[in-house]
Design an enzyme around this catalytic site. Structure first.
Site, PDB file in Angstrom:
ATOM      1  NE  ARG A 283      31.708  32.734 -28.610  1.00 14.32           N
ATOM      2  CZ  ARG A 283      30.826  32.385 -29.520  1.00 14.32           C
ATOM      3  NH1 ARG A 283      29.793  33.172 -29.750  1.00 14.32           N
ATOM      4  NH2 ARG A 283      30.965  31.267 -30.188  1.00 14.32           N
ATOM      5  N   GLY A 284      31.623  33.588 -23.714  1.00 11.36           N
ATOM      6  CA  GLY A 284      31.896  32.596 -22.694  1.00 11.36           C
ATOM      7  C   GLY A 284      33.013  31.629 -23.014  1.00 11.36           C
ATOM      8  CD  GLU A 285      33.371  29.667 -28.372  1.00 13.43           C
ATOM      9  OE1 GLU A 285      34.189  29.668 -29.305  1.00 13.43           O
ATOM     10  OE2 GLU A 285      32.235  29.169 -28.452  1.00 13.43           O
ATOM     11  CG  ASP A 286      36.711  33.517 -27.099  1.00 13.84           C
ATOM     12  OD1 ASP A 286      36.852  32.351 -27.503  1.00 13.84           O
ATOM     13  OD2 ASP A 286      36.427  34.478 -27.839  1.00 13.84           O
ATOM     14  CB  THR A 287      37.026  35.593 -21.458  1.00 11.20           C
ATOM     15  OG1 THR A 287      35.662  35.958 -21.739  1.00 11.20           O
ATOM     16  CG2 THR A 287      37.923  36.087 -22.574  1.00 11.20           C
ATOM     17  NE  ARG A 288      30.375  30.929 -18.741  1.00 11.53           N
ATOM     18  CZ  ARG A 288      29.955  30.726 -19.979  1.00 11.53           C
ATOM     19  NH1 ARG A 288      30.628  29.878 -20.756  1.00 11.53           N
ATOM     20  NH2 ARG A 288      28.909  31.356 -20.462  1.00 11.53           N
TER      21      ARG A 288
ATOM     22  N   GLY B 136      17.437  27.445 -19.717  1.00 11.14           N
ATOM     23  CA  GLY B 136      16.142  26.922 -20.128  1.00 11.14           C
ATOM     24  C   GLY B 136      15.036  27.932 -20.089  1.00 11.14           C
TER      25      GLY B 136
ATOM     26  CD  GLU C  32      24.734  39.869 -23.257  1.00 10.54           C
ATOM     27  OE1 GLU C  32      24.218  38.908 -22.666  1.00 10.54           O
ATOM     28  OE2 GLU C  32      25.912  40.237 -23.065  1.00 10.54           O
TER      29      GLU C  32
END
Length: 594
Positions: free
Chosen positions: A51-56, A84, A118
């Protein structure tokens, strides 16, 4: 005689053990000989699901960097896909082409249908194609995740803001939700890393990278195609190194030439390298040191490996200072391979003072004295392969199979007995005899009784050439030719009587792995070392034994003594005839007769 007796024992043992299928079952060929067409063609080594907003910008960025630095081809969506574009087919292709999946569960993971879609595909590959999944629980525990998924899964999907960004199927929402729920619960039940149990995030990242390398079977250094006996011999040292994590740990790997010291060091390095950001393997130090810029080049490699940038060394002393200055704070893994002098150790961080705490220095050498002077924590003496390991290693080289064909078994036993468990000899002779006729095998065996193989001889002769004074060389040759199996005290007394200072001389030879003291204080020596020494004597005059410095073969002794006796007899007859012809006045005519 040695070949016949030993090979018969080996063949009998082999035939006996062959009845026990569990002991000598046919083995798969090594990976290097398996068909490449049957292997999956991977696009990526690792796919990270997160989850990008948590751990990116935190855990995942650190993990991705560590994987990339280890040479692991890793898929990260924001690194590999342009925004895109339609993600479905391209992302599916990335998932399908990945060998290992790392799933990073975090607080808001379950709120992303993208992540869950995913995950559902990843779990499908895990079930259908036996792909590896490594879950990481970051800011959330496995038990909480399972409970949360069962109770509020539907609510989480309803609140999802990115629900329609990734459409992988035409399933109805109810069916899709049920599949995602099963995938989430299934993945959370897998063994992984719960970050709440660890205080140091960087150590977890190192551990994950190490596990990935093991699963991928990626090696920092190449090892022999047929590593028979290597893993079991390296295991003891690896256990010791993992248990001794305080301070700087120095270990030595000691043994005769061709015994496999460097290969064992490579196996250990491959097992530990992923635990160290700073690491270096300096190979063939003895040989490289003797070249024009040898010491400088070795120092440059060490500094460049550790500091990950090109370093130019102008002089050995400058290099020493730079190594001490730059490495004293580094926790590094360093292997110094084939060290032969203290000078080399002093120039290449071969002590505890020039490198940071937690570091490991592994030294391979033929000289145990160097390790004693250095005060290493542990010396591992490499032993010869046993008869079963020897036969297997020889067979891989001679037949490309784990055991000999039936018709070549007696001949194979003879070669294996001759090699005496020395990996170098088994590999060289096995490769030389590959696809040769029985007649050729018999000819080679017959020749080896008198003349050793050139490649083996030159490798073993390095230890002899490394002896620093003539007396040590004379003692070695005397033991080779006359004193194998004799009492050490008896041999020492005889050689001391010849002015050879045998007390210190024999000690040096033991330290150099050239001779050994066996039970009952008898002097022993590997058969190939013995043959190497005798070949040195023979090389002085191959066709004329009478010119050899030492005679040990019964036939040569008889021939030389017979020839000498005949010469004396003929000389006496000549003198008698001259006296008979000229009388005693011949002493005046031919003074040389007297």
């Amino acid at each position: 005689t040695v070949l016949n007796v030993d090979s018969k024992c080996l063949i009998d043992s082999f035939i006996f053990s062959s009845h026990n299928k569990s002991m000598f079952r046919p083995r798969r060929p090594p990976p290097s000989f398996s068909s490449s067409s049957s292997r999956p063609q991977w696009i990526y080594d690792v796919f990270i699901n997160f989850r990008g907003e948590d751990t990116r910008s935190s855990f995942v960025s650190h993990l991705y960097a560590a994987l990339s630095n280890a040479g692991i081809n890793t898929f990260l969506d924001d690194e590999n896909l342009q925004k895109g574009k339609k993600l479905g087919p391209e992302l599916l292709r990335a998932i399908d082409g990945s060998q290992i999946f790392i799933v990073v569960f975090s607080e808001n993971y379950v709120h992303s249908s993208w992540c869950l879609d995913e995950l559902q595909q990843i779990m499908k590959f895990h079930t259908d194609k036996d792909r590896v999944i490594m879950p990481v629980f970051y800011g959330i525990t496995p038990s909480y995740l399972r409970k949360y998924a069962k109770q509020t899964f539907g609510e989480a999907l309803t609140r999802s803001s990115d629900r329609n960004k990734f459409d992988i199927s035409d399933y109805s929402d109810d069916v899709k939700e049920n599949l995602q729920k099963k995938a989430l619960i299934g993945a959370s039940n897998l063994s992984g890393w719960d970050m709440s149990n660890y205080s140091n995030e960087s150590n977890v990242v190192k551990t994950i990278v190490g596990e990935v390398l093991k699963k991928l079977d990626k090696k920092c250094l190449t090892i022999p195609d047929f590593p028979v006996g290597l893993e079991s011999r390296a295991e003891q040292l690896i256990r010791f190194l993992r248990q001794n994590t305080r301070g700087v740990c120095l270990v030595g790997i000691w043994g005769m030439g061709g015994i496999g010291k460097s290969s064992i060091a490579k196996v250990i390095y491959n097992n530990l390298c992923y635990e160290f950001e700073d690491r270096s393997f300096l190979s063939n130090i003895r040989e490289r040191w003797e070249k024009d810029r040898g010491p400088n080049d070795l120092q440059e490699q060490l500094l460049s490996d550790i500091l990950t940038r090109k370093i130019e060394v102008q002089s050995v002393e400058w290099g020493k200072a730079m190594i001490n200055e730059r490495l004293c704070t580094k926790q590094a893994l360093v292997v110094l391979d084939d060290v032969s002098t203290r000078e080399q150790l002093n120039a290449l961080c071969g002590n505890r003072n020039g490198i940071g705490p937690g570091s490991i220095i592994i030294i391979t050498t033929r000289d145990a004295r160097l390790l004693d002077i250095l005060g290493v924590d542990f010396i591992y003496k490499v032993e010869e392969l046993n008869k079963y390991e020897s036969l297997e290693l020889f067979s891989w080289h001679a037949f490309k199979e784990a055991s000999p064909t039936k018709e070549f078994l007696p001949l194979s036993g003879g070669v294996v007995s001759y090699c005496g468990g020395l990996p170098l000899a088994l590999e060289v002779l096995g490769s030389y005899l590959f696809k040769r006729r029985k007649e050729d095998w018999r000819s080679v065996l017959s020749k080896l009784k008198k003349i050793p193989n050139d490649q083996i001889h030159e490798k073993l002769k390095i230890s002899f050439d490394g002896l620093e004074d003539r007396m040590e060389k004379d003692i070695f040759l005397d033991v080779c030719c006359f004193f194998i199996g004799k009492d050490k005290a008896y041999v020492t007394e005889i050689l001391n009587g010849c002015g050879l200072h045998a007390d210190i001389g024999i000690t040096v030879l033991i330290e150099r792995s050239l001779i050994k003291v066996e039970k009952n204080s008898k002097l022993g020596m590997h058969a190939l070392i013995r043959d190497m020494g005798r070949e040195i004597v023979r090389e002085s005059s191959p066709e004329e034994p009478k010119k050899h410095s030492r005679l040990w073969c019964h036939e040569d002794v008889v021939d030389v003594l017979t020839d000498h006796t005949v010469r004396i007899f003929l000389h006496c007859i000549l003198i008698f005839l001259i006296i008979f012809r000229y009388g005693f006045k011949c002493f005046l005519l031919f003074p040389s007769i007297g």
